[in-house]
Design an enzyme around this catalytic site. Structure first.
Site, PDB file in Angstrom:
ATOM      1  N   THR A   1       0.815  -1.212   0.000  1.00  0.00           N
ATOM      2  CA  THR A   1       0.000   0.000   0.000  1.00  0.00           C
ATOM      3  C   THR A   1       0.852   1.267   0.000  1.00  0.00           C
ATOM      4  O   THR A   1       1.971   1.273   0.548  1.00  0.00           O
ATOM      5  CB  THR A   1      -0.909   0.004   1.256  1.00  0.00           C
TER       6      THR A   1
ATOM      7  N   TYR B   1      -1.599   0.078  10.000  1.00  0.00           N
ATOM      8  CA  TYR B   1      -1.865  -0.652   8.758  1.00  0.00           C
ATOM      9  C   TYR B   1      -0.650  -0.560   7.829  1.00  0.00           C
ATOM     10  O   TYR B   1      -0.117  -1.570   7.363  1.00  0.00           O
ATOM     11  CB  TYR B   1      -3.121  -0.073   8.093  1.00  0.00           C
TER      12      TYR B   1
END
Ligand code: UDP
Length: 328
Positions: A118, A142
């Protein structure tokens, strides 16, 4: 029969679209999913093996049964806000789960690994062009968990010759234009589906998370990429590994940034409806601006993100929103 590819998270939003793309490309996608956030109904394009990444014995069984030529690893917890309030969940599921998967692949002799990472691994870097060589300073758990998995993959390349393609996604949106699969999270936290719900009265007004960012209109800027284009890149990444090319990192974004208010404006135009919204506080962990500054995937993989205009992404999401859904 085509070659088996193990798709973790194949019952989820991106994984289910990847299964469709793999099937279209002649592979057999084997979905491995614990169905915590995924949907059995989304497994339409190949066999299903239910299991959890934290269950190493189950992983070994699945590798033995299906002998995949590659792994595509989508399964992860992926909500930025939740990762800030429950970081342990993210480190355990994402990092420990991925380590189990990587070790199971290595032990089974599977040498090709495609990983969904990501742009959140880059963190909040003002005025920096985010290309694959940019430093990675994640500001939420995350992003930190995904960066750790990237590091694990690099170590296993050295120790065991496990080859990888790492894709750093920007913001994924849209749905399969055929309506076979689409985005359906429970609970939903993502901007476009929440906006579409607000438009047709399925939930209260959208709240804009923060209007005091250092951007032209005060709201966060993101680079949106169509889920079908995104999964096409994964098939190209798999072929890249099968062609014996070196492990590589690719950003998957278009290089165009849109603010939350831009997305609201486009949604109003696409749906011809008003978008009920109000202005709220910032959400913990959100970066001001995340826009890809790389065309490496285009130049090296031959990627063509043709559906990734905001107009097409919202139109495809809107069609799915009106016609498709999984059981609640
Ligand atoms: N966002 C928002 N309201 C919402 C959900 C998201 O304003 O109800 C904003 C969020 O702050 C971010 C952008 O929309 O700037 C995209 O958020 P999303 O959760 O879709 O993806 P993320 O960028 O967290 O991966």
């Amino acid at each position: 029969m085509g070659q088996n590819v193990l798709v973790t998270g194949g019952a989820g939003y991106i994984g289910s679209h990847a299964c469709k793309a793999l099937k279209t490309a002649g592979f057999v996608p084997v979905t491995f999913d614990n169905l915590v956030t995924g949907w059995k109904e989304a497994v339409k394009f190949g066999p299903f093996a239910q299991g959890d990444l934290l269950d190493r014995a189950r992983l070994d069984e699945v590798f033995t049964e299906f002998q995949p030529v590659a792994v595509m690893h989508f399964a992860a917890l992926s909500q930025v806000g939740e990762s800030m309030s429950e970081p342990g969940k993210y480190w355990r599921n994402n990092v420990c789960g991925s380590l189990n998967l990587i070790e199971a692949a290595v032990d089974a002799g599977c040498k090709n690994f495609v990983f969904s990472s990501t742009c959140a691994t880059y963190g909040d870097q003002d005025n920096v062009v985010l290309d694959e060589n940019s430093a990675q300073f994640p500001i939420n758990a995350y992003g930190a968990s995904k960066r750790a998995i990237e590091d694990i993959l690099r170590d296993f390349q050295v120790s065991n010759g496990l080859r990888h393609v790492i894709f750093r996604y920007f913001n994924v949106a849209g749905a399969d234009p055929d309506g076979e699969v689409g985005e359906f999270h429970q609970p939903e936290t993502h901007l476009i589906p929440l906006m579409l719900d607000a438009i047709d009265g399925k939930r209260d007004a959208l709240t804009i998370f923060g209007t005091d960012y250092e951007t032209p209109d005060g709201t966060c800027i993101r680079d949106y990429v169509h889920v079908c284009d995104l999964v096409d890149a994964h098939v190209l990444g798999l072929k890249w590994l099968q062609d014996d090319k070196d492990s590589r990192v690719f950003n998957l974004g278009t290089g165009s940034g849109f603010s939350v208010r831009d997305v609201i404006d486009h949604s109003r135009n696409v749906t011809n409806r008003e978008v009920p919204f109000n202005e709220g506080a910032r959400r913990a962990g959100d970066c001001t601006k995340l826009v890809s500054g790389s065309s490496r995937a285009v130049s090296e993989l031959g990627w063509n993100p043709a559906r990734s205009t905001l107009q097409t992404m919202i139109a495809d999401a809107w069609r799915w929103h009106q016609t498709g859904h999984y059981s609640e």
